[in-house]
Enzyme design. Sequence first.
Site, PDB file in Angstrom:
ATOM      1  N   LYS A   1      -2.574   0.959   6.892  1.00 37.60           N
ATOM      2  CA  LYS A   1      -3.720   1.701   6.353  1.00 37.60           C
ATOM      3  C   LYS A   1      -4.804   0.766   5.833  1.00 37.60           C
ATOM      4  CE  LYS A   1      -1.054   5.187   7.149  1.00 37.60           C
ATOM      5  NZ  LYS A   1      -1.160   5.908   8.420  1.00 37.60           N
TER       6      LYS A   1
ATOM      7  N   TYR B   1      10.249  14.921   9.264  1.00 40.86           N
ATOM      8  CA  TYR B   1       9.507  13.852   8.610  1.00 40.86           C
ATOM      9  C   TYR B   1      10.223  13.401   7.331  1.00 40.86           C
ATOM     10  CZ  TYR B   1       5.865  11.447   6.005  1.00 40.86           C
ATOM     11  OH  TYR B   1       5.156  10.522   5.278  1.00 40.86           O
TER      12      TYR B   1
ATOM     13  N   TYR C   1       8.662   5.529   8.693  1.00 37.22           N
ATOM     14  CA  TYR C   1       7.864   5.218   9.885  1.00 37.22           C
ATOM     15  C   TYR C   1       8.503   4.117  10.735  1.00 37.22           C
ATOM     16  CZ  TYR C   1       4.256   8.024   7.657  1.00 37.22           C
ATOM     17  OH  TYR C   1       3.572   9.053   7.071  1.00 37.22           O
TER      18      TYR C   1
END
Length: 338
Positions: A49, A263, A289
């Site tokens: 990010k 998730y 992730y």
Amino acid sequence: MNLTRFPRVNLTLSVTPLEFLPNLTRHFGGPDLYIKRDDHTGLALGGNKTRKLEFLIGDALAKKATHIVTQGATQSNHVRQTVAAANKFGLKSTVLLEERVGNAHDDYYANGNVLLDQIFGTTIETRPPGLDMNQELAAVGERLRAAGETPYLIPGGGSNPIGALGYVVSALELVAQANEQRLRIDHVVHATGSTGTQAGFLVGIEGSNSRIPVLGVSVRAPREKQEENVRRLARQTWELLGIRGEFPDAAVAVNSDYVGGGYGVPTEGMIEAVQLLARHEGILLDPVYTGKGFAGLVDLVRKGHFKKGENVVFLHTGGAAGLFAYRSILAPQPAFKR
């Protein structure tokens, strides 16, 4: 591609390393494995990010914003890096944390990224699962605007065309490194969630005519939905950059076989992947992730999907702070007995 047209701040420390994984390569006896270390971007323990935030914070400052507002899951890596970036440039921040993972251990709500969010001093608001988080984000923006602030709204994962520019940069950086090392890259594999990383990376690869196959291992959505989401954002980013022609939709490839229960829900493959890379190469993945993304790579290597002698690069998008929220899964037995 002229990226200098877009406002940008400096957050990434330097070009992130491209490293060979000799021990795992020998362990599997198949393709030659490499890793692109975007866990080393630097800001607030690093992660993908940071690259997106260079353009997002740049845009916010250009628009005279005073308050950054974003959203993510409880253990969001994006939120952690966003509030750190806001602090660096003297901007206030408010974050919305969505409780996407049910029946989580207490560590999930008090440790890892949540602890870091609190240390950074952002205003934290929580939301139950199932809400339209974009609407929630917009409502907070309106509330802040009414209070005299100039809010700048960043979607989950920083995944819009401006944020995706960060991964156009990453793709061009990787191609330059490969050329410098005289390394032919046959495949790139990475975890894909909010789509900004995959969309931006593909725009960089295809827009530079580099023609490297990129596989996103989904951590949330089914393949068809994830691929369409990636295509949509890639087209928007392609158009933002003004690249001639149309984005090649066929370049988008997603594998959703490793999502497991959903998730942020741990899988045996994720646990094995975290342990394999840590114990063979001394590199930490994350449980949401990169752990699932690398689990997909490991399984595909074992199935012979990649040929011996091919060069496969795993794009490490960071997130190791999340490990501390999953202690009960990754290390259920305490090291010390009292």
